[in-house]
Write a protein that holds these residues in place. Structure first.
Motif, PDB file in Angstrom:
ATOM      1  N   GLU A   1      -5.533   6.955   5.113  1.00 41.97           N
ATOM      2  CA  GLU A   1      -5.125   6.535   6.446  1.00 41.97           C
ATOM      3  C   GLU A   1      -3.779   7.181   6.768  1.00 41.97           C
ATOM      4  O   GLU A   1      -3.017   7.528   5.857  1.00 41.97           O
ATOM      5  CB  GLU A   1      -4.989   5.013   6.512  1.00 41.97           C
TER       6      GLU A   1
ATOM      7  N   CYS B   1      -2.321   7.676  -3.509  1.00 40.37           N
ATOM      8  CA  CYS B   1      -1.895   7.053  -2.260  1.00 40.37           C
ATOM      9  C   CYS B   1      -3.091   6.572  -1.446  1.00 40.37           C
ATOM     10  O   CYS B   1      -4.184   7.134  -1.527  1.00 40.37           O
ATOM     11  CB  CYS B   1      -1.099   8.042  -1.412  1.00 40.37           C
ATOM     12  N   GLN B   2      -2.850   5.579  -0.635  1.00 39.92           N
ATOM     13  CA  GLN B   2      -3.829   5.149   0.359  1.00 39.92           C
ATOM     14  C   GLN B   2      -3.507   5.729   1.733  1.00 39.92           C
ATOM     15  O   GLN B   2      -4.352   5.728   2.627  1.00 39.92           O
ATOM     16  CB  GLN B   2      -3.878   3.625   0.463  1.00 39.92           C
ATOM     17  N   GLY B   3      -2.272   6.196   1.891  1.00 38.29           N
ATOM     18  CA  GLY B   3      -1.849   6.669   3.199  1.00 38.29           C
ATOM     19  C   GLY B   3      -0.996   7.909   3.141  1.00 38.29           C
ATOM     20  O   GLY B   3      -0.498   8.315   2.086  1.00 38.29           O
TER      21      GLY B   3
ATOM     22  N   ALA C   1       2.013   5.114   0.510  1.00 38.95           N
ATOM     23  CA  ALA C   1       1.866   6.340   1.290  1.00 38.95           C
ATOM     24  C   ALA C   1       2.929   7.323   0.821  1.00 38.95           C
ATOM     25  O   ALA C   1       3.848   6.974   0.072  1.00 38.95           O
ATOM     26  CB  ALA C   1       2.014   6.054   2.785  1.00 38.95           C
TER      27      ALA C   1
ATOM     28  N   SER D   1      -0.336   6.358   7.688  1.00 38.68           N
ATOM     29  CA  SER D   1       0.454   5.122   7.656  1.00 38.68           C
ATOM     30  C   SER D   1       1.396   5.029   8.844  1.00 38.68           C
ATOM     31  O   SER D   1       1.652   3.936   9.362  1.00 38.68           O
ATOM     32  CB  SER D   1       1.249   5.033   6.351  1.00 38.68           C
TER      33      SER D   1
ATOM     34  N   ARG E   1       0.847  -1.182   0.000  1.00 38.43           N
ATOM     35  CA  ARG E   1       0.000   0.000   0.000  1.00 38.43           C
ATOM     36  C   ARG E   1       0.890   1.242   0.000  1.00 38.43           C
ATOM     37  O   ARG E   1       1.858   1.333   0.759  1.00 38.43           O
ATOM     38  CB  ARG E   1      -0.906   0.001   1.225  1.00 38.43           C
TER      39      ARG E   1
ATOM     40  N   GLU F   1       2.176   9.632   5.523  1.00 39.26           N
ATOM     41  CA  GLU F   1       3.123   9.559   6.634  1.00 39.26           C
ATOM     42  C   GLU F   1       3.375  10.970   7.136  1.00 39.26           C
ATOM     43  O   GLU F   1       3.843  11.827   6.375  1.00 39.26           O
ATOM     44  CB  GLU F   1       4.430   8.908   6.169  1.00 39.26           C
TER      45      GLU F   1
ATOM     46  N   SER G   1       6.205   3.826   1.856  1.00 36.72           N
ATOM     47  CA  SER G   1       6.053   5.279   1.873  1.00 36.72           C
ATOM     48  C   SER G   1       7.152   5.941   1.050  1.00 36.72           C
ATOM     49  O   SER G   1       8.346   5.671   1.263  1.00 36.72           O
ATOM     50  CB  SER G   1       6.110   5.801   3.315  1.00 36.72           C
TER      51      SER G   1
ATOM     52  N   TYR H   1       7.541  -1.956   7.822  1.00 38.88           N
ATOM     53  CA  TYR H   1       7.296  -0.711   7.077  1.00 38.88           C
ATOM     54  C   TYR H   1       8.484  -0.507   6.145  1.00 38.88           C
ATOM     55  O   TYR H   1       9.618  -0.890   6.469  1.00 38.88           O
ATOM     56  CB  TYR H   1       7.219   0.456   8.070  1.00 38.88           C
TER      57      TYR H   1
ATOM     58  N   TRP I   1       2.828  -1.157   4.348  1.00 40.00           N
ATOM     59  CA  TRP I   1       2.999   0.178   3.787  1.00 40.00           C
ATOM     60  C   TRP I   1       4.351   0.355   3.120  1.00 40.00           C
ATOM     61  O   TRP I   1       5.375  -0.109   3.624  1.00 40.00           O
ATOM     62  CB  TRP I   1       2.865   1.233   4.880  1.00 40.00           C
TER      63      TRP I   1
END
Length: 257
Positions: free
Chosen positions: A62, A27-29, A4, A64, A2, A31, A227, A186, A225
Motif C-alpha cells: 500500500e 514492509c506493508q507500505g 513502510a 502509506s 505497520r 511512502e 515509516s 503517522y 503506519w
C-alpha cells in the motif's frame, strides 16, 4: 503498527526498484516522496497515476502516504499554498494514498489553520488527510497539536511524529505523545548521531530515544503506519536503505501491541 519505507532513502532509484526494496524488506507500505526525480509528482497524467497505483498494489503493498513539501504556515498569500496542497491531495486520491505530508515552514498557527480549513472539504470528499510533520518552525508535538487544534478539522488533518525533531528540540517523547492526543496519525522512524549532528545512523546506534518512543506508542495502542525515513538523499555517504530496513522491521515487531 505497520511498517513502510520512504523513497527519500533511495536516491536515483525508480518506482519499480523502490517497490522491490519495500517488499523485500518486509514492509506493508511505501511512502512516496513527491519530487520530479522520483517520478511521482502532481504533474502526472491520469494514465501515469493509474500505473503508480497498479504497480504498488501488484506487489502486495500500500502507499502509506505521499511525502509532499507544501509549507502550510509559510508566509505569503494563501492561494498558491492552497492550490499546491489541493493538487497533492488529488494525486493522493488517484494513487490510493490515505494522506499527504506537509511541513509548517512558518510559526503562525492561524495561517496554517486557515489553509487547512480551506482544503478540508476537498480532502474529506477524496478520503484523504493532511499530515503535518513535526519539523522546522513547529518541530515539537506541542506546536503541531496547537496548529491542529486551531484548525478544528480532525477528520481531514493529523499529526506526523518524526521521532527525531521534537526530541532534538528538547521535547521528551512522553510529552510529544501527550500533546498529540487523538491527532497522532503517522510516525516516521529514524536514528541520528546526536541532537546536534543529525547524520542518519542504523537504529539503536545513535541517540534518538527509540525504545522510549516505541514503548509509549505500544502503551497507547497505536496501530498506524511507521515509516523508516532513511535520509540518504541528503546524506549520500550513508549505507543503502536495504541495510537499515531489518532494524526498522525489528523495531516495529518489538513495539507492536
Amino acid at each position: 503498527m505497520r511498517l513502510a519505507v520512504s523513497t527519500l532513502g533511495m536516491p536515483g532509484e525508480g518506482l519499480d526498484r523502490a517497490i522491490e526494496i519495500a517488499a523485500g524488506g518486509g514492509c506493508q507500505g511505501l511512502e512516496l516522496r513527491l519530487h520530479p526525480e522520483t517520478g511521482v509528482h502532481a504533474g502526472l497524467d491520469a494514465a501515469e497515476r493509474r500505473s503508480v497505483r497498479e504497480r504498488v498494489e501488484r506487489a502486495g503493498l500500500e502507499i502509506s502516504a505521499l511525502a509532499g513539501y507544501v509549507g502550510v504556515c509559510e508566509p505569503g498569500p494563501d492561494e498558491p499554498v492552497v492550490a499546491a496542497l489541493l493538487a497533492d491531495l488529488r494525486l493522493a486520491a488517484d494513487v490510493g494514498a490515505p494522506g499527504v505530508r506537509v511541513f509548517p515552514r512558518g510559526d503562525d498557527p492561524a495561517v496554517g489553520a486557515r489553509r487547512l480549513q480551506a482544503v478540508s472539504g476537498t480532502a474529506g470528499a477524496l478520503g484523504c488527510r493532511v499530515l503535518v510533520e513535526t519539523h522546522d518552525d513547529m518541530a515539537t508535538g506541542a506546536a503541531v497539536a496547537a496548529l491542529l487544534a486551531e484548525t478544528g478539522c480532525p477528520g481531514t488533518t493529523g499529526a506526523l511524529w518524526d521521532l527525531l525533531h521534537p526530541w532534538r528540540n528538547g521535547e521528551p517523547p512522553a510529552d510529544s505523545l501527550a500533546a498529540f492526543g487523538p491527532h497522532l496519525a503517522y510516525v516516521q522512524l529514524k536514528d541520528a548521531v546526536s541532537a546536534r549532528d543529525t547524520t542518519p545512523v542504523p537504529l539503536w546506534t545513535g541517540s534518538v530515544p527509540l525504545d522510549e518512543a516505541g514503548g509509549l506508542l505500544r502503551g497507547a495502542g497505536y496501530g498506524g503506519w511507521v515509516s523508516l525515513e532513511w535520509e540518504r538523499t541528503w546524506y549520500p555517504q550513508v549505507a543503502p536503505v536495504e541495510e537499515i530496513l531489518p532494524g526498522a522491521a525489528d523495531w516495529v515487531r518489538r513495539f507492536t501491541a
